[in-house]
Design an enzyme around this catalytic site. Structure first.
Site, short mmCIF file in Angstrom:
data_model
loop_
_atom_site.label_atom_id
_atom_site.label_comp_id
_atom_site.label_asym_id
_atom_site.label_seq_id
_atom_site.Cartn_x
_atom_site.Cartn_y
_atom_site.Cartn_z
N SER A 147 -4.68 -23.65 -4.53
CA SER A 147 -5.63 -22.63 -4.97
C SER A 147 -5.17 -22.03 -6.29
CB SER A 147 -5.72 -21.52 -3.92
OG SER A 147 -6.41 -20.40 -4.47
N TYR A 160 -2.77 -15.34 2.14
CA TYR A 160 -3.37 -16.66 1.92
C TYR A 160 -2.69 -17.38 0.76
CZ TYR A 160 -6.88 -19.87 0.01
OH TYR A 160 -7.53 -20.96 -0.51
P1 NDP Z 1 -14.69 -24.12 4.23
O1 NDP Z 1 -14.40 -22.90 5.02
O2 NDP Z 1 -16.03 -24.29 3.64
O3 NDP Z 1 -14.37 -25.41 5.11
C1 NDP Z 1 -13.14 -25.50 5.76
C2 NDP Z 1 -13.01 -26.84 6.42
O4 NDP Z 1 -11.73 -26.87 7.05
C3 NDP Z 1 -14.05 -27.08 7.48
O5 NDP Z 1 -14.35 -28.45 7.55
C4 NDP Z 1 -13.34 -26.62 8.74
O6 NDP Z 1 -13.81 -27.31 9.88
C5 NDP Z 1 -11.91 -27.04 8.45
N1 NDP Z 1 -10.96 -26.19 9.17
C6 NDP Z 1 -10.74 -24.87 8.97
N2 NDP Z 1 -9.83 -24.43 9.85
C7 NDP Z 1 -9.48 -25.51 10.60
C8 NDP Z 1 -8.58 -25.70 11.68
N3 NDP Z 1 -7.85 -24.70 12.18
N4 NDP Z 1 -8.47 -26.93 12.21
C9 NDP Z 1 -9.19 -27.94 11.72
N5 NDP Z 1 -10.07 -27.84 10.71
C10 NDP Z 1 -10.20 -26.62 10.17
O7 NDP Z 1 -13.54 -24.18 3.12
P2 NDP Z 1 -13.62 -24.53 1.57
O8 NDP Z 1 -14.39 -25.78 1.39
O9 NDP Z 1 -14.00 -23.31 0.84
O10 NDP Z 1 -12.07 -24.77 1.25
C11 NDP Z 1 -11.48 -26.06 1.33
C12 NDP Z 1 -10.05 -25.92 0.82
O11 NDP Z 1 -10.08 -25.43 -0.53
C13 NDP Z 1 -9.21 -24.93 1.62
O12 NDP Z 1 -7.89 -25.40 1.72
C14 NDP Z 1 -9.27 -23.66 0.77
O13 NDP Z 1 -8.15 -22.85 0.97
C15 NDP Z 1 -9.28 -24.28 -0.64
N6 NDP Z 1 -9.84 -23.40 -1.66
C16 NDP Z 1 -11.16 -22.99 -1.59
C17 NDP Z 1 -11.69 -22.20 -2.56
C18 NDP Z 1 -13.12 -21.73 -2.55
O14 NDP Z 1 -13.49 -20.88 -3.39
N7 NDP Z 1 -13.97 -22.25 -1.69
C19 NDP Z 1 -10.87 -21.74 -3.71
C20 NDP Z 1 -9.53 -22.26 -3.71
C21 NDP Z 1 -9.05 -23.06 -2.72
P3 NDP Z 1 -14.39 -26.46 11.15
O15 NDP Z 1 -15.43 -25.56 10.60
O16 NDP Z 1 -14.90 -27.49 12.05
O17 NDP Z 1 -13.20 -25.74 11.68
#
Ligand code: NDP
Length: 253
Positions: A147, A160
């Site tokens: 991030s 985070y």
């Molecule tokens: P979302 O919340 O949109 O999606 C998260 C994904 O991870 C979903 O597919 C979810 O599946 C899965 N997930 C979350 N927790 C778990 C768990 N405990 N076990 C298994 N699967 C899990 O996230 P983003 O697309 O926004 O983010 C993706 C990555 O990018 C993350 O690592 C985030 O930290 C990073 N990021 C995002 C930013 C943003 O602005 N969006 C900025 C910087 C970094 P399910 O719903 O089925 O649990």
């Protein structure tokens, strides 16, 4: 020929958001993609359907990360899926994308919240890499989603951001460890990226978030997926241990 033809990939957390775009993109580049999520089988199935509709190959798997036995459960399903489709269990590309956000002021973060953030965002990727090394052949790829908050202060996200700092350390040290096998390990750091959550439907909020980027817009999941696809391909063979800023110039200040 698409550049990832014949490759296999696991994208954790690809049932929605950035991971979904990464899965779609890697599949478009020819990889067989394992689409992973924890809470919604339908969401993962829908990503698989979109990939197949586009002429690609994918399968869905469910496993909650951040709980005991998580990596074992995920790999049981992954290896079963790979074996059915390829006859083997090779995994060429691992994308550690699944993550949970914080959004809690520093004084309100509880030990339980901290442990959960760390378990999903840092501990699970560490043990996924450790486990995946029996499947990843020489020349494989590991991409860890970090991030911009590892380099851009936002006190609301301190806990985070600490987990993402850990991800960058995972990248750095494993890059050295795996270089003799030609396996590259890199971090990609998105800025604020529209993952479809409700806040991205509020124009005033989007305007404020967009102003953080030098391009005056919020990121699109595809913006990040392009960077991951580059790192997953042969063109990026000389890059390892890097942090690639995919924040649309947010770090320029
Ligand atoms: P979302 O919340 O949109 O999606 C998260 C994904 O991870 C979903 O597919 C979810 O599946 C899965 N997930 C979350 N927790 C778990 C768990 N405990 N076990 C298994 N699967 C899990 O996230 P983003 O697309 O926004 O983010 C993706 C990555 O990018 C993350 O690592 C985030 O930290 C990073 N990021 C995002 C930013 C943003 O602005 N969006 C900025 C910087 C970094 P399910 O719903 O089925 O649990």
């Amino acid at each position: 020929m698409p550049k990832l033809t014949g490759k296999t990939a696991l994208v954790t957390g690809s049932s929605r958001g950035i991971g979904r775009s990464i899965a779609l993109r890697l599949a478009r580049e020819g990889a067989l993609v394992a689409v992973h999520g924890s809470s919604s089988q339908e969401a993962a199935d829908e990503v698989v359907r979109l990939i197949e509709q586009d002429g690609g190959r994918a399968f869905a798997l469910q496993a909650e990360l951040g709980v005991p036995g998580d990596v074992h459960e995920l790999f049981l399903a992954l290896e079963r899926g790979l074996k059915e489709r390829t006859g083997g269990t090779d995994l060429d590309i691992l994308v550690n994308n699944a993550g949970v956000m914080g959004g809690t002021p520093p004084q309100d973060v509880t030990p339980e919240q901290f442990d959960r953030l760390y378990a999903v965002n840092a501990k699970a990727p560490f043990f996924l890499v450790q486990r995946a090394l029996t499947n990843i052949p020489d020349g494989g790829r590991i991409v860890n989603i970090s991030s911009g908050l590892t380099r851009f202060a936002n006190p609301q996200e301190v806990a985070y951001a600490m987990t993402k700092g850990a991800i960058d350390q995972l990248t750095l040290h494993y890059a050295k460890h795996l270089a003799p096998r030609g396996i590259t390990v890199n971090s990609v750091g998105p800025g604020i990226t529209d993952n479809g959550s409700p806040v991205f439907g509020i124009p005033e909020a989007v305007e404020q978030m967009a102003a953080l980027s030098a391009f005056n817009r919020v990121g699109r999941p595809e913006d990040v997926a392009s960077v991951v696809a580059f790192l997953a391909g042969d063109d990026a063979r000389w890059i390892t241990g890097s942090y690639l800023d995919a924040s649309g110039g947010t770090l320029l200040g």
